[in-house]
Design a protein around this motif. Structure first.
Motif, PDB file in Angstrom:
ATOM      1  N   THR A   1      53.164  68.620  60.448  1.00  0.00           N
ATOM      2  CA  THR A   1      51.713  68.863  60.463  1.00  0.00           C
ATOM      3  C   THR A   1      51.325  70.333  60.337  1.00  0.00           C
ATOM      4  O   THR A   1      50.183  70.618  60.000  1.00  0.00           O
TER       5      THR A   1
ATOM      6  N   THR B   1      57.690  68.001  69.654  1.00  0.00           N
ATOM      7  CA  THR B   1      56.709  69.012  69.253  1.00  0.00           C
ATOM      8  C   THR B   1      57.195  69.745  68.004  1.00  0.00           C
ATOM      9  O   THR B   1      56.430  69.969  67.057  1.00  0.00           O
TER      10      THR B   1
ATOM     11  N   SER C   1      50.644  72.125  62.683  1.00  0.00           N
ATOM     12  CA  SER C   1      49.609  72.314  63.693  1.00  0.00           C
ATOM     13  C   SER C   1      50.231  72.111  65.068  1.00  0.00           C
ATOM     14  O   SER C   1      50.775  71.036  65.355  1.00  0.00           O
ATOM     15  N   LEU C   2      50.139  73.132  65.897  1.00  0.00           N
ATOM     16  CA  LEU C   2      50.684  73.025  67.254  1.00  0.00           C
ATOM     17  C   LEU C   2      49.906  72.013  68.085  1.00  0.00           C
ATOM     18  O   LEU C   2      50.490  71.272  68.881  1.00  0.00           O
ATOM     19  N   THR C   3      48.603  71.935  67.875  1.00  0.00           N
ATOM     20  CA  THR C   3      47.775  70.973  68.604  1.00  0.00           C
ATOM     21  C   THR C   3      48.168  69.543  68.247  1.00  0.00           C
ATOM     22  O   THR C   3      48.388  68.702  69.133  1.00  0.00           O
ATOM     23  N   ALA C   4      48.273  69.260  66.952  1.00  0.00           N
ATOM     24  CA  ALA C   4      48.636  67.907  66.508  1.00  0.00           C
ATOM     25  C   ALA C   4      50.050  67.555  66.951  1.00  0.00           C
ATOM     26  O   ALA C   4      50.305  66.449  67.426  1.00  0.00           O
ATOM     27  N   SER C   5      50.980  68.508  66.813  1.00  0.00           N
ATOM     28  CA  SER C   5      52.366  68.213  67.183  1.00  0.00           C
ATOM     29  C   SER C   5      52.507  67.995  68.687  1.00  0.00           C
ATOM     30  O   SER C   5      53.293  67.151  69.132  1.00  0.00           O
ATOM     31  N   SER C   6      51.735  68.725  69.484  1.00  0.00           N
ATOM     32  CA  SER C   6      51.759  68.510  70.938  1.00  0.00           C
ATOM     33  C   SER C   6      51.207  67.134  71.290  1.00  0.00           C
ATOM     34  O   SER C   6      51.749  66.438  72.159  1.00  0.00           O
ATOM     35  N   GLY C   7      50.145  66.730  70.599  1.00  0.00           N
ATOM     36  CA  GLY C   7      49.588  65.389  70.811  1.00  0.00           C
ATOM     37  C   GLY C   7      50.576  64.301  70.451  1.00  0.00           C
ATOM     38  O   GLY C   7      50.717  63.301  71.174  1.00  0.00           O
TER      39      GLY C   7
ATOM     40  N   TYR D   1      55.465  69.565  64.450  1.00  0.00           N
ATOM     41  CA  TYR D   1      55.003  70.800  63.825  1.00  0.00           C
ATOM     42  C   TYR D   1      55.523  70.926  62.392  1.00  0.00           C
ATOM     43  O   TYR D   1      54.803  71.394  61.497  1.00  0.00           O
TER      44      TYR D   1
END
Length: 94
Positions: free
Chosen positions: A53, A46, A55-61, A50
């Motif tokens: 990207t 993550t 982006s927390l959403t993208a990195s979590s994905g 991050y």
């Protein structure tokens, strides 16, 4: 190669093998270690995601996808290695 018997005891195991006998992890410990390792991997992926990207959403994905893909490849890897005889101890009972 046999090691010399100590005080009437018969010991045919190499010293390295003898030190591991009786010291395997319990199932609960193994599961706890696997979970902690996966959580460490999720957090690190993550953070890396991050950094790229922002982006927390993208990195979590990315982290979740990485965990799933790693799990699948690990299972295949273990199945392949289970067919390899190299490096296995065959008889520890004597």
């Amino acid at each position: 190669m046999r090691l010399p018997a100590a005080q009437g005891q018969h010991n045919s195991r190499p010293k390295a093998v003898s030190t591991w006998i009786g010291k395997m992890d319990s199932t609960t410990r193994t599961i706890a270690k696997a979970i902690s390792w996966q959580l460490t991997g999720l957090v690190s992926m993550t953070l890396i995601g991050y950094l790229f990207t922002r982006s927390l959403t993208a990195s979590s994905g990315i982290a979740i996808a990485s965990a799933v893909v790693s799990f699948v490849f690990y299972c295949f890897h273990e199945r392949l290695w289970s067919r390899v005889r190299w490096g296995r101890m065959t008889d520890l009972s004597s």
